[in-house]
Design an enzyme around this catalytic site. Structure first.
Site, mmCIF file in Angstrom:
data_model
loop_
_atom_site.group_PDB
_atom_site.id
_atom_site.type_symbol
_atom_site.label_atom_id
_atom_site.label_comp_id
_atom_site.label_asym_id
_atom_site.label_seq_id
_atom_site.Cartn_x
_atom_site.Cartn_y
_atom_site.Cartn_z
ATOM 1 N N THR A 140 87.579 12.199 64.699
ATOM 2 C CA THR A 140 86.832 13.262 64.590
ATOM 3 C C THR A 140 85.227 13.063 64.938
ATOM 4 O O THR A 140 85.078 13.499 66.042
ATOM 5 C CB THR A 140 87.372 13.287 62.919
ATOM 6 N N ASN A 141 84.755 14.183 64.531
ATOM 7 C CA ASN A 141 83.495 14.758 64.622
ATOM 8 C C ASN A 141 82.438 14.656 63.371
ATOM 9 O O ASN A 141 83.066 14.888 61.944
ATOM 10 C CB ASN A 141 83.050 15.940 64.906
ATOM 11 N N GLU A 142 81.512 14.535 63.752
ATOM 12 C CA GLU A 142 80.381 15.021 62.180
ATOM 13 C C GLU A 142 80.778 16.366 61.489
ATOM 14 O O GLU A 142 79.951 16.874 60.291
ATOM 15 C CB GLU A 142 79.063 14.971 62.400
ATOM 16 N N ALA A 163 84.741 22.529 63.691
ATOM 17 C CA ALA A 163 84.625 21.572 65.044
ATOM 18 C C ALA A 163 86.045 21.420 65.613
ATOM 19 O O ALA A 163 86.900 20.250 65.332
ATOM 20 C CB ALA A 163 83.258 21.001 64.460
#
Length: 401
Positions: A211-213, A277
């Protein structure tokens, strides 16, 4: 939506009257100017002084207590009111409103009000289910008034049932939706807006993912701003944030799930805001069991995810397409390239390396890029304010098409 609005809370004689003090406080916190009128029965449960202190205004209790000789108090209050909230609304006041009875200060003032009414029934379940009460509620709805559904839970009588007054936060949310519905000149009235939010999650095995932030705060703020501007909003979110009220919210996890949901409604949508995102890659093989640690290095083969924004850019006809570019360097160069490459109508770029902007922050600073237009720099503001600015710029561009 409540900022600067003149709201009158009418409190009648039920045990739930104690919640009305918190309700008044929440309306004031939302920016409304609040005044209160009470029945004599309501004063048996909570004192007028409580509401006077909270609202900073005298509380109307007696029809004939005329303190200002230049006005008729209850008519003056009725004319002042932009939103009437009856909470709690007992079976008694519901019957009076349904049949035009005006025999106390609350029923008399309500009879003279022309503003929208939000009625919040609160009573014993058997009183609520009585055919007379149900007929009166139906009558009020036919008059065009908004009647909230009571909550189910532990009643004052000591048993579970339907008839509890909803919590103040829920009432304030309903009030905002009512005002949005009744306001005909909102710039996105009648428009459908689709918003994506959050960082997608691509499964490695049942307990791990890539995943991402992204927190989803920007996307959720855009959904709320579009709602407040009058749009019918669908939010497709991979975030764990609380769902915005008044917005159809569809939870997803992966990029492919997000694409499937978004493309279903794409043809009938007016504005699409891809604030999510979306993971560029996913594991080519997802294990159906937890991968155990070994002495060998673990290699995960990745494959490219679908490019949702580019897909929409190639298929759009009437849609206004807004994409986001979260960058850490060469922001303008990458954003302009994305605008052309994805065939978007607008790219909102931000430098996520900045302390006050980007992922997991409550504030943001962005630059809006559009074809054949100068970039628009939006200075650091709350994400809710930035969201409104973005949509207002989109509305200007749509009107020029």
């Amino acid at each position: 939506m409540l900022n600067g609005k003149r709201v009158t809370v009418f409190v009648t004689g039920g045990i739930a009257a104690y919640k009305s003090a918190d309700l008044v406080r929440r309306f004031i916190k939302a920016g409304a100017e609040v005044r209160v009128a009470m029945t004599k029965s309501a004063c048996e449960f909570i004192q007028p002084l409580t509401f006077q202190v909270l609202s900073k205004h005298n509380v109307l209790v007696d029809t004939f207590d005329e303190k200002d000789a230049e006005v008729v108090s209850h008519i003056n209050l009725a004319d002042w009111t932009e939103l009437a909230v009856i909470a709690p609304a007992t079976a008694n006041i519901i019957a009076k409103m349904a049949n035009g009875i005006a025999d106390d200060v609350v029923s008399t003032t309500l009879l003279a009000i022309t503003a929208p009414r939000l009625i919040v029934p609160a009573m014993n379940q058997h009183m609520l289910e009585n055919p007379a009460t149900q007929a009166n509620i139906s009558k009020l709805e036919n008059f065009g008034y908004t009647v909230l559904e009571p909550d189910t839970g532990f009643l004052a009588e000591g048993y579970e049932g339907k008839g509890r007054m909803p919590e103040p936060e829920s009432i304030v949310n309903s009030a905002q939706l009512l005002l949005i519905e009744k306001t005909t000149n909102l710039p996105l009235k009648g428009k459908k807006v689709l918003v994506s939010a959050g960082g997608t999650r691509e499964r490695i095995d049942p307990v791990r993912y890539l995943t991402n932030e992204s927190s989803g705060k920007m996307g959720h703020s855009i959904a709320e701003a579009a709602r407040d501007l009058g749009a019918k909003v669908t939010l497709v979110t991979a975030s764990k944030l609380e769902y915005p009220f008044g917005v159809e919210t569809i939870p997803v996890s992966s990029a492919r799930e997000m694409q499937e949901i978004i493309m279903k409604d794409f043809d009938t949508t007016d504005i699409v805001v891809m604030a999510a995102a979306v993971s560029d890659y996913r594991p080519k093989h997802q294990a159906d069991h937890k991968i155990k640690k070994t002495e060998d290095d673990l290699q995960i083969l990745l494959e490219e995810n679908p490019d949702i924004l580019a897909t929409m850019g190639n298929q759009k006809n009437k849609q206004f397409l807004i994409g986001f570019a979260a960058e850490t360097d060469r922001v303008e160069e990458y954003a302009k390239g994305k605008l052309i490459r994805k065939k978007a109508d607008m790219i909102v770029a931000n430098d996520v390396s900045k302390e006050h902007a980007g992922f997991n922050k409550d504030t943001n600073e962005v630059i809006i890029f559009q074809t054949n237009k100068n970039p628009i720099h939006i200075e650091t503001k709350s994400k809710k304010e930035v969201a409104k600015d973005i949509l207002l710029e989109a509305i200007k561009s749509i009107q020029q098409i």
